[in-house]
Motif scaffolding. Structure first.
Motif, mmCIF file in Angstrom:
data_model
loop_
_atom_site.group_PDB
_atom_site.id
_atom_site.type_symbol
_atom_site.label_atom_id
_atom_site.label_comp_id
_atom_site.label_asym_id
_atom_site.label_seq_id
_atom_site.Cartn_x
_atom_site.Cartn_y
_atom_site.Cartn_z
ATOM 1 N N ALA A 183 1.386 11.912 -12.425
ATOM 2 C CA ALA A 183 0.353 12.009 -11.378
ATOM 3 C C ALA A 183 -1.030 11.903 -12.004
ATOM 4 C CB ALA A 183 0.492 13.315 -10.609
ATOM 5 N N ILE A 184 -1.269 12.707 -13.027
ATOM 6 C CA ILE A 184 -2.582 12.702 -13.677
ATOM 7 C C ILE A 184 -2.827 11.381 -14.395
ATOM 8 C CG2 ILE A 184 -3.984 13.810 -15.472
ATOM 9 C CD1 ILE A 184 -2.733 16.457 -14.697
ATOM 10 N N GLY A 185 -1.772 10.805 -14.968
ATOM 11 C CA GLY A 185 -1.921 9.539 -15.673
ATOM 12 C C GLY A 185 -2.118 8.340 -14.775
ATOM 13 N N SER A 186 -1.885 8.512 -13.478
ATOM 14 C CA SER A 186 -1.994 7.380 -12.543
ATOM 15 C C SER A 186 -3.421 7.105 -12.077
ATOM 16 C CB SER A 186 -1.110 7.626 -11.323
ATOM 17 O OG SER A 186 -1.611 8.706 -10.546
ATOM 18 N N VAL A 187 -4.359 7.991 -12.434
ATOM 19 C CA VAL A 187 -5.755 7.807 -12.017
ATOM 20 C C VAL A 187 -6.658 7.747 -13.248
ATOM 21 C CG1 VAL A 187 -5.544 8.848 -9.735
ATOM 22 C CG2 VAL A 187 -5.952 10.321 -11.698
ATOM 23 N N VAL A 232 3.711 0.285 -6.164
ATOM 24 C CA VAL A 232 3.284 1.118 -7.284
ATOM 25 C C VAL A 232 2.979 2.527 -6.782
ATOM 26 C CG1 VAL A 232 1.586 1.432 -9.131
ATOM 27 C CG2 VAL A 232 2.322 -0.874 -8.478
ATOM 28 N N PRO A 233 3.686 3.542 -7.295
ATOM 29 C CA PRO A 233 3.415 4.916 -6.844
ATOM 30 C C PRO A 233 1.982 5.321 -7.162
ATOM 31 C CG PRO A 233 5.489 4.794 -8.060
ATOM 32 C CD PRO A 233 4.790 3.489 -8.267
ATOM 33 N N SER A 234 1.341 5.979 -6.238
ATOM 34 C CA SER A 234 -0.034 6.442 -6.422
ATOM 35 C C SER A 234 -0.036 7.881 -6.907
ATOM 36 C CB SER A 234 -0.797 6.358 -5.096
ATOM 37 O OG SER A 234 -0.206 7.245 -4.152
ATOM 38 N N TYR A 235 -1.229 8.418 -7.127
ATOM 39 C CA TYR A 235 -1.346 9.827 -7.500
ATOM 40 C C TYR A 235 -0.653 10.711 -6.461
ATOM 41 C CZ TYR A 235 -3.293 14.477 -8.158
ATOM 42 O OH TYR A 235 -3.416 15.829 -8.327
ATOM 43 N N THR A 236 -0.879 10.400 -5.192
ATOM 44 C CA THR A 236 -0.288 11.203 -4.121
ATOM 45 C C THR A 236 1.237 11.158 -4.166
ATOM 46 O OG1 THR A 236 -2.216 10.824 -2.721
ATOM 47 C CG2 THR A 236 -0.220 11.564 -1.624
ATOM 48 N N SER A 237 1.806 9.985 -4.491
ATOM 49 C CA SER A 237 3.268 9.865 -4.587
ATOM 50 C C SER A 237 3.817 10.843 -5.616
ATOM 51 C CB SER A 237 3.658 8.436 -4.978
ATOM 52 O OG SER A 237 3.044 7.477 -4.152
ATOM 53 N N TRP A 238 3.217 10.833 -6.805
ATOM 54 C CA TRP A 238 3.680 11.708 -7.885
ATOM 55 C C TRP A 238 3.390 13.177 -7.565
ATOM 56 C CZ3 TRP A 238 7.098 9.535 -10.643
ATOM 57 C CH2 TRP A 238 6.993 8.208 -11.034
ATOM 58 N N GLU A 239 2.274 13.427 -6.898
ATOM 59 C CA GLU A 239 1.938 14.803 -6.523
ATOM 60 C C GLU A 239 2.962 15.355 -5.533
ATOM 61 O OE1 GLU A 239 -2.071 17.032 -4.981
ATOM 62 O OE2 GLU A 239 -1.203 15.492 -3.722
ATOM 63 N N ASP A 278 0.845 -1.197 0.000
ATOM 64 C CA ASP A 278 0.000 0.000 0.000
ATOM 65 C C ASP A 278 0.881 1.247 0.000
ATOM 66 O OD1 ASP A 278 -1.797 2.046 0.435
ATOM 67 O OD2 ASP A 278 -2.923 0.980 1.979
ATOM 68 N N SER A 279 0.790 2.045 -1.061
ATOM 69 C CA SER A 279 1.662 3.218 -1.200
ATOM 70 C C SER A 279 1.376 4.303 -0.169
ATOM 71 C CB SER A 279 1.523 3.812 -2.601
ATOM 72 O OG SER A 279 0.208 4.305 -2.814
ATOM 73 N N ARG A 280 0.223 4.227 0.494
ATOM 74 C CA ARG A 280 -0.091 5.258 1.484
ATOM 75 C C ARG A 280 0.881 5.235 2.666
ATOM 76 N NH1 ARG A 280 -6.429 3.948 2.055
ATOM 77 N NH2 ARG A 280 -5.511 1.863 1.863
ATOM 78 N N VAL A 281 1.444 4.072 2.951
ATOM 79 C CA VAL A 281 2.396 3.989 4.073
ATOM 80 C C VAL A 281 3.718 4.681 3.723
ATOM 81 C CG1 VAL A 281 3.538 2.454 5.710
ATOM 82 C CG2 VAL A 281 1.275 1.847 4.824
ATOM 83 N N PRO A 282 4.381 4.311 2.610
ATOM 84 C CA PRO A 282 5.632 5.022 2.281
ATOM 85 C C PRO A 282 5.426 6.488 1.916
ATOM 86 C CG PRO A 282 5.017 3.512 0.503
ATOM 87 C CD PRO A 282 4.138 3.203 1.677
ATOM 88 N N ASN A 283 4.218 6.837 1.450
ATOM 89 C CA ASN A 283 3.963 8.245 1.132
ATOM 90 C C ASN A 283 4.167 9.152 2.340
ATOM 91 O OD1 ASN A 283 3.410 7.863 -1.564
ATOM 92 N ND2 ASN A 283 1.184 7.877 -1.334
ATOM 93 N N LEU A 284 3.965 8.616 3.538
ATOM 94 C CA LEU A 284 4.172 9.400 4.758
ATOM 95 C C LEU A 284 5.642 9.801 4.915
ATOM 96 C CD1 LEU A 284 1.991 7.289 7.202
ATOM 97 C CD2 LEU A 284 1.471 9.586 6.416
ATOM 98 N N ILE A 285 6.534 8.824 4.705
ATOM 99 C CA ILE A 285 7.971 9.108 4.812
ATOM 100 C C ILE A 285 8.399 10.028 3.676
ATOM 101 C CG2 ILE A 285 10.262 8.099 4.938
ATOM 102 C CD1 ILE A 285 8.552 7.237 7.264
ATOM 103 N N LEU A 286 7.874 9.755 2.486
ATOM 104 C CA LEU A 286 8.189 10.591 1.327
ATOM 105 C C LEU A 286 7.792 12.041 1.586
ATOM 106 C CD1 LEU A 286 9.251 10.413 -1.634
ATOM 107 C CD2 LEU A 286 6.851 10.140 -2.341
#
Length: 520
Positions: free
Chosen positions: A421-425, A392-399, A358-366
């Motif tokens: 970012a836009i292409g990921s959703v 897999v990077p999510s929209y939030t990762s790229w944002e 789940d990318s939401r977990v590493p997004n916090l550190i990022l």
């Protein structure tokens, strides 16, 4: 950079008052890891074959629950109603609504199974979830009159509440009142929940008056009322609610004190908040697992790291395995307490035990690295700890990366990450703030080629407006160049020109033609 914190922590936002109040009204939609449920027992590969095991193993919706029940009967087994009801409950907890509905529909066709109003109420709720509100209404209308009682009416009311349909809910409440079905608090609690979610807080006093006239409030009533106080930051009314609750001898639960603590924190009454969260902690048990994360969040807001560590240690000793949401909560708490190194250690632990990716977990550190303007660390973490490990990077990762590169003025990377970012959703929910940030940087450097590239990306995402074109034109003004056929392009995109557009076109008309526009 404030956007970073809001976006990256969206999946693990501290338990809001509304969310906590909802937790007291309905059971968790899915069992937490380590919890003892039918589902976990049936999938262990041990024990005898049961109908429950077979039905709960139908993971894919295309598989038929009816065929499974028929085969069970053909093998000479007896199918009992209480067992089917138990299986339906488990399927609903797992959000396997289609299979639960199939079981209910099969039961209605069996002459040896006598159904009561409660069974039809569950059936109606499942129809609403699987086929929609219109089908649920038709099911209710087709019921025999003797089955249109309090349980089924309340189930239909709950459906209206879930769809935020105030007019239908109020009309049904009026009919239920005429029939004498409002002798308990649940329908009133549904209406309170509806008014809170719709922002119709002015209607709460009226519904509370009707509730007290017909019956007595329960703890859910008081928790919803406190939720409304939280949304209005009304601490005076909240403390009156606590006094009334005690006077009526209604036992407060962990949700009550969670809401009260949150309100004290909003008003900087930290001593009262500390006392309140301690009362909350007394009421937490293994059965209300979500409460532990709420306590961690509240102690974090109080800045009490030692208490956060203690609760985390208790969670790890209480539950066999912690889930992603709990790791999310702890990591975000460590970041908020400026303990990034500890947050990284907890993340490393999560990597070793979780298989979700789940990318939401590493997004916090990022986000933490980017907020600290440590882009090299962010890039290294993104490549080594996310991409190379199959997350897999999510929209939030790229944002997040887009914002970071905007701050670093790295134009090529900004354009690349924004496009990804836009292409990921599948469908982009337009975010004006990031668009302005990107165009602000492009305008600063007069990068007309980049401005046109972003315009193409936004057009492909179905988001082109007068403001977007004006941002493009401002970039041309900064570059001292003239774009071609702007009016025609806007007409083709069905975008109107405003006064600012005409003014910008007038300014650029005196400049030399841009090679980018010529190419276009």
């Amino acid at each position: 950079m404030l956007r970073l914190g809001r976006r990256s922590l969206a999946a693990v936002r501290y338990f809001s008052a509304t969310a906590v109040a909802e937790a007291s009204k309905v059971p968790a939609s899915s069992p937490a890891p380590g919890a003892i449920t039918i589902a976990t027992r049936k999938n262990t590969g041990t024990g005898k074959d049961t109908l429950g095991r077979r039905l709960l193993s139908l993971v894919y919706t295309k598989r038929s629950a009816v065929i499974t029940i028929k085969k069970w009967k053909e093998e000479g087994h007896v199918v009992r109603k209480y067992e089917l009801n138990r299986i339906v409950r488990e399927l609903r907890k797992l959000k396997r609504y289609k299979h639960a509905l199939e079981v209910c529909e099969w039961m209605t066709l069996q002459q040896d199974i006598k159904l009561v109003e409660g069974d039809y109420a569950v059936h109606l709720d499942l129809i609403a979830k699987v086929r929609g509100i219109n089908s649920a209404e038709k099911f209710f209308e087709d019921l025999p009159d003797q089955m249109k009682g309090q349980p089924t009416c309340t189930a239909l009311l709950h459906t209206y509440v879930q769809h935020k349909d105030s007019s239908k809910a109020e009309a049904l409440m009026a009919k239920m009142s005429e029939c004498g079905f409002l002798k308990y608090p649940l329908p009133f609690n549904h209406m309170m929940s509806l008014y809170i979610s719709n922002g119709q807080l002015q209607k709460l006093p009226g519904i509370l008056h009707e509730l007290k006239k017909n019956t007595s409030p329960d703890i859910v009533t008081y928790n919803l009322w406190l939720t409304a106080c939280n949304s209005q930051n009304d601490i005076i009314t909240a403390e009156k609610i606590i006094l009334e609750l005690k006077k009526r001898k209604v036992d407060p639960d962990w949700v009550t004190f969670s809401l009260l603590t949150s309100l004290y924190l909003k008003n900087s009454r930290h001593e009262d908040a500390s006392l309140s969260v301690k009362e909350m902690e007394k009421r937490v048990s293994k059965k209300v697992r979500v409460a532990y994360s709420s306590i961690i969040s509240l102690y974090t807001s109080l800045g009490k790291k030692e208490y956060v560590d203690r609760i985390w240690k208790k969670m790890k000793s209480t539950f066999r395995k912690l889930n992603d949401a709990e790791y999310n909560c702890m990591i975000s708490s460590m970041i908020k307490l400026n303990e990034l190194k500890e947050a990284e250690n907890i993340y490393t632990e999560w990597e070793s035990v979780s298989i979700t990716g789940d990318s939401r977990v590493p997004n916090l550190i990022l986000a933490a690295y980017i907020n600290k303007n440590e882009m090299k660390m962010a890039e290294n973490f993104f490549e080594k700890r996310m991409v190379e490990k199959g997350i897999v990077p999510s929209y939030t990762s790229w944002e997040l990366l887009t914002y970071g590169y905007v701050h670093e003025k790295e134009m090529d990377k900004v354009l690349e990450c924004f496009k990804k970012a836009i292409g990921s959703v599948k469908k982009w929910d337009p975010d004006e703030k990031i668009v302005r940030k990107v165009y602000g940087m492009l305008e600063e450097y007069g990068n007309v080629e980049g401005a046109e590239q972003v315009l193409v990306t936004l057009r492909d995402a179905g988001y082109v407006s007068t403001e977007i074109y004006n941002l493009v034109l401002k970039t041309y003004v900064k570059a001292g160049k003239m774009p071609l056929i702007v009016g025609e392009r806007m007409k083709k995109d069905k975008v109107e020109l405003n006064d600012e557009t005409y003014q910008l076109i007038k300014v650029t008309s005196k400049m030399c033609v841009s090679e980018v526009s010529t190419h276009l």
